[in-house]
Design a protein around this motif. Structure first.
Motif, PDB file in Angstrom:
ATOM      1  N   ASN A 315       0.960  -1.232   0.126  1.00  0.00           N
ATOM      2  CA  ASN A 315       0.183  -0.054   0.118  1.00  0.00           C
ATOM      3  C   ASN A 315       0.702   1.230  -0.045  1.00  0.00           C
ATOM      4  O   ASN A 315       1.148   1.580   0.947  1.00  0.00           O
ATOM      5  CB  ASN A 315      -1.053   0.066   1.299  1.00  0.00           C
ATOM      6  N   LEU A 339     -13.646  -2.867  18.121  1.00  0.00           N
ATOM      7  CA  LEU A 339     -13.150  -3.620  16.884  1.00  0.00           C
ATOM      8  C   LEU A 339     -14.277  -3.569  15.966  1.00  0.00           C
ATOM      9  O   LEU A 339     -14.316  -3.234  14.622  1.00  0.00           O
ATOM     10  CB  LEU A 339     -12.710  -4.921  17.363  1.00  0.00           C
ATOM     11  N   PRO A 351      -3.676   7.146   6.889  1.00  0.00           N
ATOM     12  CA  PRO A 351      -2.354   8.338   7.054  1.00  0.00           C
ATOM     13  C   PRO A 351      -1.012   7.991   6.275  1.00  0.00           C
ATOM     14  O   PRO A 351      -0.942   6.750   6.021  1.00  0.00           O
ATOM     15  CB  PRO A 351      -2.320   8.068   8.542  1.00  0.00           C
ATOM     16  N   LEU A 362      -5.073   2.095  -1.163  1.00  0.00           N
ATOM     17  CA  LEU A 362      -5.778   1.087  -0.292  1.00  0.00           C
ATOM     18  C   LEU A 362      -6.503   1.882   0.937  1.00  0.00           C
ATOM     19  O   LEU A 362      -5.540   2.563   1.808  1.00  0.00           O
ATOM     20  CB  LEU A 362      -5.080   0.041   0.128  1.00  0.00           C
ATOM     21  N   LEU A 379     -17.078 -12.817  13.571  1.00  0.00           N
ATOM     22  CA  LEU A 379     -15.865 -12.090  12.652  1.00  0.00           C
ATOM     23  C   LEU A 379     -14.857 -11.606  13.821  1.00  0.00           C
ATOM     24  O   LEU A 379     -13.724 -11.931  13.758  1.00  0.00           O
ATOM     25  CB  LEU A 379     -16.093 -11.230  11.710  1.00  0.00           C
TER      26      LEU A 379
HETATM   27  C1  HEC Z   1      -9.464  -2.789   0.483  1.00  0.00           C
HETATM   28  C2  HEC Z   1      -8.519  -3.142   1.558  1.00  0.00           C
HETATM   29  C3  HEC Z   1      -9.233  -3.630   2.931  1.00  0.00           C
HETATM   30  C4  HEC Z   1     -10.120  -4.538   2.946  1.00  0.00           C
HETATM   31  C5  HEC Z   1     -10.997  -5.276   2.050  1.00  0.00           C
HETATM   32  C6  HEC Z   1     -10.178  -4.843   4.326  1.00  0.00           C
HETATM   33  N1  HEC Z   1      -9.533  -3.834   4.979  1.00  0.00           N
HETATM   34 FE1  HEC Z   1      -9.003  -3.776   6.925  1.00  0.00          FE
HETATM   35  N2  HEC Z   1      -7.712  -2.246   6.786  1.00  0.00           N
HETATM   36  C7  HEC Z   1      -7.054  -1.906   5.496  1.00  0.00           C
HETATM   37  C8  HEC Z   1      -6.291  -1.022   5.753  1.00  0.00           C
HETATM   38  C9  HEC Z   1      -5.513  -0.146   4.615  1.00  0.00           C
HETATM   39  C10 HEC Z   1      -5.999  -0.514   7.254  1.00  0.00           C
HETATM   40  C11 HEC Z   1      -5.133   0.002   7.837  1.00  0.00           C
HETATM   41  C12 HEC Z   1      -5.915   1.342   8.318  1.00  0.00           C
HETATM   42  C13 HEC Z   1      -5.007   2.303   9.123  1.00  0.00           C
HETATM   43  O1  HEC Z   1      -3.620   2.386   8.622  1.00  0.00           O
HETATM   44  O2  HEC Z   1      -5.184   3.110  10.048  1.00  0.00           O
HETATM   45  C14 HEC Z   1      -6.872  -1.592   7.792  1.00  0.00           C
HETATM   46  C15 HEC Z   1      -7.205  -1.845   9.112  1.00  0.00           C
HETATM   47  C16 HEC Z   1      -7.922  -2.938   9.601  1.00  0.00           C
HETATM   48  C17 HEC Z   1      -7.886  -3.008  11.207  1.00  0.00           C
HETATM   49  C18 HEC Z   1      -7.042  -2.103  12.136  1.00  0.00           C
HETATM   50  C19 HEC Z   1      -5.550  -2.726  12.073  1.00  0.00           C
HETATM   51  C20 HEC Z   1      -4.920  -1.942  13.053  1.00  0.00           C
HETATM   52  O3  HEC Z   1      -3.705  -2.192  13.365  1.00  0.00           O
HETATM   53  O4  HEC Z   1      -5.327  -0.917  13.786  1.00  0.00           O
HETATM   54  C21 HEC Z   1      -8.774  -4.209  11.266  1.00  0.00           C
HETATM   55  C22 HEC Z   1      -9.162  -4.864  12.483  1.00  0.00           C
HETATM   56  C23 HEC Z   1      -9.328  -4.668   9.821  1.00  0.00           C
HETATM   57  N3  HEC Z   1      -8.621  -3.648   9.106  1.00  0.00           N
HETATM   58  C24 HEC Z   1     -10.029  -5.530   9.652  1.00  0.00           C
HETATM   59  C25 HEC Z   1     -10.739  -5.814   8.659  1.00  0.00           C
HETATM   60  C26 HEC Z   1     -11.734  -6.904   8.460  1.00  0.00           C
HETATM   61  C27 HEC Z   1     -12.311  -7.746   9.558  1.00  0.00           C
HETATM   62  C28 HEC Z   1     -11.977  -6.856   7.171  1.00  0.00           C
HETATM   63  C29 HEC Z   1     -13.190  -7.804   6.201  1.00  0.00           C
HETATM   64  C30 HEC Z   1     -14.345  -7.519   6.594  1.00  0.00           C
HETATM   65  C31 HEC Z   1     -11.006  -6.002   6.375  1.00  0.00           C
HETATM   66  N4  HEC Z   1     -10.275  -5.001   7.341  1.00  0.00           N
HETATM   67  C32 HEC Z   1     -11.318  -5.657   5.095  1.00  0.00           C
HETATM   68  C33 HEC Z   1      -7.557  -2.292   4.238  1.00  0.00           C
HETATM   69  C34 HEC Z   1      -8.695  -3.256   4.117  1.00  0.00           C
END
Ligand code: HEC
Ligand code: HEC
Ligand code: HEC
Ligand code: HEC
Ligand code: HEC
Length: 410
Positions: A315, A339, A351, A362, A379
């Motif tokens: 990303n 969560l 960020p 992304l 989940l």
């Molecule tokens: C299109 C891409 C994408 C998909 C699909 C996605 N995520 Fe994420 N997710 C991210 C990104 C990018 C971050 C980082 C956000 C940030 O940096 O604050 C993230 C952050 C998270 C975090 C927080 C992680 C942290 O360390 O704070 C959780 C929990 C999470 N995702 C759960 C899920 C779950 C459960 C699903 C499916 C329902 C999902 N994600 C689907 C891109 C995605």
């Protein structure tokens, strides 16, 4: 003088007529028919006639002339080893007789044409080139929406659908309303005019299936984007595609391609469409964690967070090391409720690590109420269990599916 003119006209007309007859006899298909009839004994030739062969398929709004050249396609006893004189492999023409189905409904191509290149649709303006070899399986889906009864006859198509689910494509793409809209909607991928695709980095033949297959194997070669230093000053940087590089083998890339080509907005008359059988019974899971793992897979979380949440995809310019974060540490700083809230609201944009550069492509989509309450509970149990061994009762289910490529951090 008049007589002379008349004579000249007659001569010219005769010559033109002669040329027309000669051209006709030199048509490609007449050559094939001649060769085929020569190969037969007098007895075998009984009852066979030459000329253009066609089936008019009123319901399907098609006229197919393929059997003009493919003369023995439904006559195994007369067939030769070489094209276009072979008999059809397998038994599909018994369940799909040519007089009711024709050929193009499965193979594509241009039914009315009578020379090889045009008939096979391997010409610039035709959008449905011949589907050769296993690519034909992409046509089964439009009539056999329920693949279970024919799975063994369309193995690559089935494999492609399974991979699509396992690899979490739905986290970024949607098909017929299911999935996220982070990237392109794929519902009509199979009829995308390939002229709209950038073929600069595709090798070999120029068509949709080549683009799709090579893009699966090496997305960043096919859609590389541009680096800042290649752009005029002031222009915004375009990152290479964030479509993941999954490390697919040839068969997996081909299987996904077959599935993509099968996605069309094509409506066939009900008499051609096989009704679906009863749905499979709901699977039962040994624990809420196991159930949660299925929810994680269903909604495509793995598309961004990797199989079993172990590692993110690339990303560009994201503050967490240019990657989508791994979900293993999540249990250290989220409780159940926070969560859930985070998953519902998502985070967009993510960020940046370098504020001078564009936003990371992304982001965490907002799932709002797309994930029903009970599945959300499961989940969350699953995400909070990541990094711990799964309950011992189900050791096999905790392994990544055998067919899935190794999880990469790309
Ligand atoms: C299109 C891409 C994408 C998909 C699909 C996605 N995520 Fe994420 N997710 C991210 C990104 C990018 C971050 C980082 C956000 C940030 O940096 O604050 C993230 C952050 C998270 C975090 C927080 C992680 C942290 O360390 O704070 C959780 C929990 C999470 N995702 C759960 C899920 C779950 C459960 C699903 C499916 C329902 C999902 N994600 C689907 C891109 C995605
Ligand atoms: C003018 C004659 C001609 C017509 C009309 C024609 N074909 Fe062919 N076909 C050939 C020849 C010659 C070959 C072998 C060369 C090749 O593969 O291009 C062939 C090969 C094929 C193959 C085998 C490809 C492979 O890779 O082994 C398929 C499938 C096929 N044709 C389907 C069709 C369909 C469907 C139509 C009708 C839309 C059609 N053909 C119309 C002459 C014809
Ligand atoms: C129900 C769908 C269906 C219909 C209808 C159909 N085919 Fe096929 N055809 C297939 C499949 C599937 C294969 C096997 C492809 C493979 O896996 O090699 C095949 C294989 C072939 C082959 C062998 C070369 C190759 O690509 O494997 C030829 C030639 C061919 N078809 C021509 C025709 C012609 C001509 C017609 C019309 C009379 C026709 N087919 C109708 C599904 C169909
Ligand atoms: C245009 C619609 C259409 C397409 C395309 C099509 N089928 Fe069919 N198929 C049917 C129909 C309708 C039947 C039932 C035929 C009958 O009336 O008995 C059938 C029957 C079958 C059968 C016999 C068993 C059964 O369920 O009755 C098999 C096997 C099969 N199809 C496989 C395939 C495969 C493999 C493909 C792709 C290569 C394919 N079909 C493409 C419509 C289609
Ligand atoms: C992390 C997000 C993400 C995931 C997961 C993802 N893709 Fe993509 N995909 C993209 C982006 C971004 C593009 C557009 C840029 C490009 O063409 O590379 C794209 C483009 C495509 C295209 C071309 C669409 C078009 O019309 O140009 C296809 C086909 C495709 N993806 C299929 C898949 C399949 C199948 C999977 C699962 C194996 C998948 N994608 C997983 C982000 C993703």
């Amino acid at each position: 003088m008049k007589r002379l003119l008349f004579l000249a006209f007659t001569v010219i007309l005769t010559v033109l007529f002669g040329v027309a007859v000669w051209q006709d006899s030199m048509r490609e298909w007449t050559g094939y028919q001649r060769k085929f009839f020569h190969s037969l004994t007098r007895a075998e030739r009984q009852g066979l006639t030459g000329g253009i062969k066609q089936v008019i398929l009123t319901d399907l709004r098609r006229v197919d002339r393929c059997t003009t050249c493919h003369v023995a396609i439904d006559k195994p006893q007369l067939a030769l080893a070489e094209e276009p004189f072979t008999a059809h492999p397998g038994t599909l023409l018994e369940s799909h007789p040519p007089e009711r189905f024709g050929c193009t409904v499965c193979h594509g191509g241009q039914g009315l044409a009578t020379d090889t290149k045009a008939a096979h649709g391997e010409v610039k303006h035709w959008e449905q080139p011949l589907l050769r070899g296993p690519l034909v399986q992409s046509s089964c889906y439009k009539c056999h929406g329920d693949l279970r009864p024919i799975e063994s006859r369309a193995p690559l198509l089935s494999q492609g659908i399974t991979l699509y689910k396992q690899l979490g494509c739905a986290g970024c793409h949607s098909v017929h309303g299911f999935g996220q809209s982070v990237s392109v909607d794929l519902s009509e991928m199979g009829e995308k005019p390939w002229q709209l695709l950038d073929l600069t980095f595709v090798t070999g033949e120029e068509n949709l299936s080549q683009w799709v297959e090579q893009h699966f194997k090496e997305p960043r070669r096919v859609t590389p984007g541009f680096r800042a230093h290649e752009l005029p000053p002031g222009e915004e940087e375009i990152f290479p595609t964030f479509m993941p590089q999954y490390g697919l083998n040839d068969e997996q890339a081909r299987a996904l391609t077959v599935y993509m080509l099968s996605l069309k907005d094509e409506h066939l008359p009900a008499s051609y469409v096989r009704p679906p059988g009863p749905p499979d019974p709901e699977p039962t899971y040994a624990s809420p964690i196991e159930a949660g793992r299925a929810v994680f897979q269903k909604f495509g979380c793995a598309g961004c967070h990797g199989l079993d949440g172990i590692g993110g995809r690339r990303n560009w310019n994201a503050w967490l090391g240019d990657e989508v974060p791994s979900l293993i540490p999540v249990k250290q700083y989220y409780d159940r409720e926070t969560l859930k809230e985070f998953i519902r609201h998502g985070r967009q944009p993510v960020p940046r690590s370098n504020p001078q550069r564009p936003n990371p492509p992304l982001y965490m989509p907002a799932w709002k109420d797309r994930i029903p309450d009970k599945q959300m509970d499961q989940l969350v149990e699953y995400v909070l269990s990541l990094g711990e061994p799964l309950p011992a009762s189900q050791p096999s289910a905790s392994q990544p599916p055998a067919a899935a490529p190794a999880a990469t951090t790309q």
